[in-house]
Design an enzyme around this catalytic site. Structure first.
Site, PDB file in Angstrom:
ATOM      1  N   HIS A 254       0.837  -1.208   0.000  1.00  0.00           N
ATOM      2  CA  HIS A 254       0.000   0.000   0.000  1.00  0.00           C
ATOM      3  C   HIS A 254       0.869   1.255   0.000  1.00  0.00           C
ATOM      4  O   HIS A 254       0.668   2.169  -0.818  1.00  0.00           O
ATOM      5  CB  HIS A 254      -0.915  -0.024   1.226  1.00  0.00           C
ATOM      6  CG  HIS A 254      -1.842   1.134   1.335  1.00  0.00           C
ATOM      7  ND1 HIS A 254      -3.151   1.091   0.933  1.00  0.00           N
ATOM      8  CD2 HIS A 254      -1.643   2.400   1.804  1.00  0.00           C
ATOM      9  CE1 HIS A 254      -3.728   2.258   1.138  1.00  0.00           C
ATOM     10  NE2 HIS A 254      -2.828   3.074   1.676  1.00  0.00           N
ATOM     11  N   GLU A 255       1.838   1.298   0.910  1.00  0.00           N
ATOM     12  CA  GLU A 255       2.687   2.490   0.998  1.00  0.00           C
ATOM     13  C   GLU A 255       3.611   2.605  -0.208  1.00  0.00           C
ATOM     14  O   GLU A 255       3.980   3.717  -0.608  1.00  0.00           O
ATOM     15  CB  GLU A 255       3.482   2.477   2.304  1.00  0.00           C
ATOM     16  CG  GLU A 255       2.632   2.468   3.563  1.00  0.00           C
ATOM     17  CD  GLU A 255       1.578   3.565   3.617  1.00  0.00           C
ATOM     18  OE1 GLU A 255       1.785   4.637   3.004  1.00  0.00           O
ATOM     19  OE2 GLU A 255       0.535   3.357   4.266  1.00  0.00           O
ATOM     20  N   HIS A 258       1.857   4.647  -2.810  1.00  0.00           N
ATOM     21  CA  HIS A 258       2.031   6.082  -2.561  1.00  0.00           C
ATOM     22  C   HIS A 258       3.429   6.535  -2.973  1.00  0.00           C
ATOM     23  O   HIS A 258       3.608   7.564  -3.634  1.00  0.00           O
ATOM     24  CB  HIS A 258       1.841   6.375  -1.069  1.00  0.00           C
ATOM     25  CG  HIS A 258       0.425   6.368  -0.601  1.00  0.00           C
ATOM     26  ND1 HIS A 258      -0.546   7.182  -1.140  1.00  0.00           N
ATOM     27  CD2 HIS A 258      -0.177   5.667   0.398  1.00  0.00           C
ATOM     28  CE1 HIS A 258      -1.701   6.972  -0.501  1.00  0.00           C
ATOM     29  NE2 HIS A 258      -1.498   6.050   0.429  1.00  0.00           N
ATOM     30  N   GLU A 284      -4.408   7.958  -3.149  1.00  0.00           N
ATOM     31  CA  GLU A 284      -4.953   6.715  -2.622  1.00  0.00           C
ATOM     32  C   GLU A 284      -5.299   5.749  -3.752  1.00  0.00           C
ATOM     33  O   GLU A 284      -5.225   4.525  -3.569  1.00  0.00           O
ATOM     34  CB  GLU A 284      -6.187   7.007  -1.768  1.00  0.00           C
ATOM     35  CG  GLU A 284      -6.604   5.868  -0.865  1.00  0.00           C
ATOM     36  CD  GLU A 284      -5.565   5.523   0.200  1.00  0.00           C
ATOM     37  OE1 GLU A 284      -5.591   4.370   0.688  1.00  0.00           O
ATOM     38  OE2 GLU A 284      -4.719   6.379   0.528  1.00  0.00           O
TER      39      GLU A 284
END
Length: 488
Positions: A254-255, A258, A284
């Protein structure tokens, strides 16, 4: 030099100082000794005073009036400078500095209170933060909705009413899909030993597969995973639970979504207003498409299943299909960041309603724990048993990020649009994922969206990448197809 050149020279120095402030925040959440919290709060307040003064410098207004937008990049930079200048001019310098000082200190107090399940220690801190953000929202709103005014920090052009309408459309479909998934029976569960170092090693391997550049980044540990920085220094954090390797692995992916967005912005835009993600909703979309549509897909899970067995031995599931089902299990739970794709948006909807009521003054902080528990029981059918599973689980409110939560669901909607377009444009997408090679997908995202940074407004960013206006249909189609297959 032209007025535009003078303006951009000023802005580049301001952006560089803001990067220093961001790195200071990263340090606070990763390696700062706890005894330094009070001094760090003063440092953050001092930095914010300097930044606010630079962002409200009267010369900016003069430069904006005289600057000539000679091309698309200049026009976008002027647009964002003007937006920032007008916004910051409405907020008194002492209020901006106080928000920075209080939220810096509040982060550490939240972490301690959460660990100790100490509601009484946290509520006064949160009450102070909410009061400051209410004052800021009122200053920005000019008589309008203060919550909408705060949302502009995270999603320019966003509005609470539009978010509420989107949630009204999503909620019944998500509730029906969740009910069907729960009725289908429990999914397989991993078991075995998942040592800390092995989890981190596999997370690094997967991060590299998704294109994260460790020459310009690093992975550390934090209570609440996050990504920080832009351009040539983009850092991420994760967390490790030796009983649940998915927590570390999927938090990392997830990170990485980003971080890759920030690392892939064209170098020509660095230290300019457009040298970052277009909005938190667009940001996001990158983290969610990396984590969900790619890393939780069946082809990628086939590859990951073998890597998991290499790293940990027997993991309690015997086939790639059972592993895929375990990765995408729908279970009742309290924690937003651990929620499946169906229930995640329901977590966000609840937070949106509560924080909107807080900022509008319809809900007081003292009543928040009870309001949270009542709403959670109604939405999820399970009573909250402790504060760390309830209103104290997320860091966002303690650091003043009111207006941020709805961008998570907006990002899911954007991700659905992007994945639909990607499947149209990228042949052999699943073949690459089955080899543990998502480069065709990440390359499409880099070229169609990431390299432009904030050149375009959020919705225009998605439209440019996909060729169509963003809407919720592709996300719902994707979820219905995926969980229909998973649950027969």
């Amino acid at each position: 030099m032209t007025a535009y050149d003078d303006l951009m020279a000023h802005v580049r120095t301001t952006e560089a100082l803001a990067s220093v402030a961001g790195r200071t925040g990263w340090d606070q959440e990763t390696v700062m000794p706890p005894g330094a919290a009070s001094m760090r709060a003063e440092e953050m307040g001092a930095l914010e005073s300097v930044l606010h003064a630079r962002r409200t410098d009267p010369r900016i207004g003069e430069w904006l009036a005289a600057a000539d937008p000679v091309d698309e990049v200049a026009a976008a930079n002027l647009r964002d400078v003007r937006r920032s200048f007008e916004r910051n001019a409405k907020v008194p310098t002492d209020l901006a500095a106080e928000i920075a000082r209080v939220t810096s200190a509040a982060q550490g107090r939240w972490a301690r209170a959460r660990a100790e399940e100490d509601v009484d220690a946290f509520l006064p801190v949160l009450s102070h933060v909410v009061d400051l953000r209410r004052r800021e929202g009122e200053a920005l709103a000019d008589g309008g909705d203060p919550y909408d005014a705060l949302m502009q920090d995270y999603e320019p052009g966003g509005a609470g009413a539009a978010m509420a309408a989107m949630f009204d459309a999503l909620r019944p479909v998500l509730v029906d899909l969740r009910a069907a998934a729960l009725e289908a029976g429990p999914a397989p569960v991993l078991s075995g030993r998942f040592p800390h170092d092995a989890q981190m090693a596999l997370s690094r391997q997967v991060a590299e597969r998704f294109g994260y550049d460790f020459d310009r980044g690093r992975i550390d540990l934090a209570v609440h995973p996050f990504s920080s920085g832009s351009g040539q220094d983009v850092r991420i954090t994760t967390r490790v639970d030796e009983g649940d390797p998915f927590n570390c692995l999927y938090s990392t992916i997830h990170e990485v979504g980003h971080a890759c967005y920030e690392q892939n912005v064209d170098d020509a835009h660095l230290l300019t207003p457009i040298g970052r993600g277009a909005s938190m909703g667009v940001h996001e979309s990158q983290s969610r498409i990396y984590e969900n549509q790619m890393a939780r897909s069946e082809p990628f899970c086939d590859w990951l299943f073998a890597r998991m067995r290499d790293a940990f031995g027997d993991i309690g599931v015997a086939t790639p299909r059972d592993f895929y089902r375990a990765v995408n299990a729908v279970r009742r739970g309290f924690i937003r960041t651990e929620a499946d794709e169906l229930q995640y948006n329901l977590h966000v909807m609840m937070r949106f309603d509560l924080e909107r009521a807080l900022i509008r003054g319809d809900l007081e902080v003292a009543d928040l724990p009870g309001a949270w528990n009542d709403r959670f029981a109604a939405d999820f059918g399970t009573p909250v048993t402790r504060p760390s599973e309830g209103f104290m689980q997320d860091v966002h409110w303690s650091v003043g990020l009111m207006g941020y939560f709805p961008t998570y669901s907006l990002g899911n909607v954007y991700a659905g649009c992007l994945m639909g377009a990607m499947r149209r444009d990228v042949p052999g997408l699943d073949d690459g994922l089955a080899r543990g090679d998502p480069s065709a997908a990440t390359g499409w995202l880099r070229e169609r969206l990431q390299r432009f940074g904030a050149l375009r407004e959020p919705k225009a960013t998605i439209r440019h990448a996909t060729g169509e206006a963003p809407e919720a249909g592709p996300l719902l189609t994707y979820l219905a197809g995926k969980f229909g297959d998973l649950n027969g």
